[in-house]
Enzyme design. Structure first.
Site, PDB file in Angstrom:
ATOM      1  N   SER A 214       0.874  -0.928   0.154  1.00 47.17           N
ATOM      2  CA  SER A 214       0.302  -0.409  -0.319  1.00 47.17           C
ATOM      3  C   SER A 214       0.427   1.238   0.061  1.00 47.17           C
ATOM      4  O   SER A 214       1.599   1.583  -0.575  1.00 47.17           O
ATOM      5  CB  SER A 214      -0.998  -0.260   1.399  1.00 47.17           C
ATOM      6  OG  SER A 214      -1.791   1.232   1.002  1.00 47.17           O
ATOM      7  N   ASP A 330      -8.732  -5.947  -5.645  1.00 47.84           N
ATOM      8  CA  ASP A 330      -8.526  -4.264  -4.449  1.00 47.84           C
ATOM      9  C   ASP A 330      -8.881  -3.438  -5.473  1.00 47.84           C
ATOM     10  O   ASP A 330      -9.035  -2.441  -6.419  1.00 47.84           O
ATOM     11  CB  ASP A 330      -7.272  -4.033  -4.576  1.00 47.84           C
ATOM     12  CG  ASP A 330      -6.252  -3.338  -3.846  1.00 47.84           C
ATOM     13  OD1 ASP A 330      -7.157  -2.412  -2.999  1.00 47.84           O
ATOM     14  OD2 ASP A 330      -5.179  -3.094  -3.654  1.00 47.84           O
ATOM     15  N   HIS A 361      -7.006  -5.700  -0.936  1.00 42.58           N
ATOM     16  CA  HIS A 361      -5.836  -5.014  -1.395  1.00 42.58           C
ATOM     17  C   HIS A 361      -4.878  -5.570  -0.061  1.00 42.58           C
ATOM     18  O   HIS A 361      -4.947  -6.597   0.984  1.00 42.58           O
ATOM     19  CB  HIS A 361      -6.403  -3.921  -0.546  1.00 42.58           C
ATOM     20  CG  HIS A 361      -5.348  -2.516   0.252  1.00 42.58           C
ATOM     21  ND1 HIS A 361      -4.786  -2.823  -0.842  1.00 42.58           N
ATOM     22  CD2 HIS A 361      -4.939  -2.119   0.565  1.00 42.58           C
ATOM     23  CE1 HIS A 361      -3.742  -1.450  -0.764  1.00 42.58           C
ATOM     24  NE2 HIS A 361      -3.601  -1.227   0.212  1.00 42.58           N
TER      25      HIS A 361
END
Length: 604
Positions: A214, A330, A361
């Site tokens: 991320s 995601d 994700h």
């Protein structure tokens, strides 16, 4: 020792475990992968250091170059046996904690084209001056295998000086400074101000690999765009490669999945955990200055503020080999983030592999892939990774540790197939080779979520067109494109498109049947018709009620095998309750079926 083994040792390569046991501990490689070495695995013997690396910028306006907080964990042998090792490096704005309250997100209940209601800033994150450890991630995986592990805190977070900028230049230059320090080109100190100088050159080979998920996956790419020498390989996992693509879509204000109402200033507050004495200055100059002036929630258009936080125009600086990882489902950091960068890097001849799975994700590649990547590019082990498959895709129902190799992604065997819309989409029309006729209308109603609309047999609030039941599996690989000719009875509308499978699975709000999605602002139709080149995107222009406009936009990339017995369906609607702004229901959209089509990447 055999003559062959002696030759390897003299060449600086690494011996099998049976030979390594006869001398100082050294890294061991089997099948091209670094192995756990017992002498490196005793955590009680690891050397731990804490320091501040001086950067090239002063982002908090105090007249001094910012220093970033760094910690190091390395095998004891790097101090006692003269061993030099490469580094696995992870940097993040999250290590010192975040602000959690979601009630401080933007209120999405607003009319399109209007100024957003004022957002209340969430409470400040408490500063923690006594933290001595940044993170333990990566350590137990890589130190026993003969690497050092380094962590650092992003500017304006934790014990690092500076301001958070959420994609600003300092977020790339901070990890660059750490890589420079590992190569003897930047200074490290034992304190944030003053202190004794600390060097890494006695134990660091200078070769660095970065990884993270991320935001932590964004920063390896950011660092790589600087072209810093020594950053040899990166493994970004679900990276945000453009803050415009994170908070906007084709001119439309769109929020990341699960964070309805988030925008760049909320993320700034979410991570701003740095020293208290400079927070007011950072807030005034970054959040309430540059961000407030540039984010533009009224039009959603691409502008210089967003371009400065887009890494695609900066990939010319990347020299590091890239193993890119993402998930096709995601909806927080959507998968286009990885594909757009991978495509650009491959065109430049940079070594690239892509790993995709079918989950949400996050989700790193199997350790085998990561180990081969870092062993090859940090230790120089000739393991043939350059000849490996260019894409690894976890097939439906398989665990993430069992990806299927492919020649590349998108699949080179995929061919563009254009399907048309016909029949009554307020029920379930037909998606197929025959071109439709006439126009059909839908009424915007954000009170109904996309999953509810897809599950309804009939609805005035969406148009749905489906294939006949598939008689054989259908393999999609790449990016679907929707070309649409439409009009509205107002000057601004949201436009959303979902590709789904029928029958709809689970509860009405279930997302199990979503194949892919896309969003666009019809006010940007001229730029989208010209190919959606963001650098050339012109400001959107209000729609003329009743006047048709035509344009093309991408849905999110995907690689999925739709099983026989399913129907593939395109759903066109207006406001997406989970992602877009929520205008008052009632706007009417008209779609010209004869000039609307869906191009799908079908593997033959």
């Amino acid at each position: 020792m055999t003559s062959a083994a002696r030759g390897l040792a003299l060449a600086g390569l690494f011996l099998p475990a049976s030979l390594a046991a006869q001398g100082p501990a050294r890294p061991v490689f089997v099948d091209g992968q670094a192995q756990v070495v017992p002498a490196f695995a005793d955590s009680t013997q690891w050397i731990r250091e804490r320091l501040w690396v001086e950067t090239s910028f002063d982002s908090d306006g105090d007249g001094r170059l910012d220093r970033v907080h760094v910690d190091v964990v390395r095998p004891r042998q790097t101090a006692t046996e003269g061993l030099k090792v490469p580094v696995i490096y992870e940097t993040s704005p999250y290590f010192a904690g975040t602000s959690g309250p979601r009630q401080f997100l933007w209120d999405v209940r607003q009319e399109l084209g209007a100024e957003s209601p004022t957002r209340t800033t969430q409470p400040a994150i408490p500063f923690q001056p006594n933290r001595t450890v940044i993170s333990t991630s990566q350590v137990r995986t890589w130190v026993p295998r003969g690497f050092a592990v380094v962590h650092s805190e992003s500017p304006g977070t934790g014990l690092s000086q500076g301001c958070p900028t959420i994609g600003g230049d300092n977020e790339a230059l901070a990890p660059k400074a750490v890589v420079d320090w590992l190569n003897g080109r930047a200074k490290g100190f034992t304190a944030p101000v003053g202190g004794t100088e600390v060097s890494a050159t006695a134990w660091s080979t200078g070769k660095v690999g970065m990884t993270g998920t991320s935001f932590n996956g964004t920063l390896p790419l950011a660092a790589a765009t600087t072209g810093v020498a020594g950053l040899e390989a990166i493994i970004p996992i679900a990276p945000n490669t453009s803050y415009y693509h994170y908070y906007r879509s084709n001119g439309l204000v769109r929020h990341p999945g699960g964070w309805l109402g988030e925008d760049i200033d909320f993320l700034y507050d979410f991570v701003h955990s740095g020293p208290m004495e400079r927070r007011a200055w950072c807030n005034a100059n970054v959040r309430d200055g540059e961000m407030a002036a540039g984010r533009d929630r009224r039009t959603g258009d691409y502008n210089p503020f967003w371009r400065g936080r887009d890494y695609l125009p900066k990939v010319g600086g990347v020299k590091a080999a890239v193993l890119m990882a993402h998930a096709f489902n995601d909806w927080n950091v959507v998968p286009e983030h990885s594909l757009r960068i991978s495509t650009a890097l491959k065109a430049r001849g940079i070594p690239v592999q892509q790993f995709y799975h079918q989950g949400g994700h996050g989700g790193e590649p199997p350790l085998t892939l990561m180990n081969r990547w870092f062993s090859r590019y940090l230790y120089g082990i000739e393991n043939g990774v350059e000849r490996d498959a260019k894409a690894w895709i976890v097939r439906e129902g398989k665990p993430r540790t069992e990806p299927t190799p492919y020649a590349d992604f998108p699949n080179p065997a995929a061919r563009r197939v254009v399907w048309h819309l016909s029949g009554d989409g307020r029920g379930i029309g037909t998606l197929g080779p025959a071109r439709g006729r006439g126009t059909q209308q839908l009424v915007d109603n954000v009170d109904l979520a996309g999953g509810e609309l897809a599950a309804l047999a009939t609805s005035p609030n969406r148009l749905l067109f489906a294939t006949p039941e598939l008689t054989a599996p259908l393999h999609l690989s790449g990016t679907a494109q929707l070309t649409i000719r439409m009009a509205a009875n107002v000057r601004a509308v949201n436009l959303s498109a979902w590709l789904v499978t029928l029958p709809w699975e689970g509860r009405p709000t279930s997302l199990a049947s979503v194949v892919t999605r896309g969003w666009a602002d019809p006010q940007n139709h001229r730029s989208l018709k010209a190919g959606g080149n963001y650098d050339a995107m012109q400001p959107g222009e209000p729609l003329v009620p009743g006047r048709f406009v035509e344009f093309t936009f991408d849905l999110q990339p995907d690689d999925q095998i739709i099983p026989a017995g399913k129907r593939l369906a395109l759903m066109i609607f207006s406001s997406d309750r989970d992602f877009t702004l929520w205008p008052t229901p009632g706007s009417v959209l008209a779609v010209d079926l004869a000039r609307t089509s869906l191009a799908l990447p079908v593997v033959r």
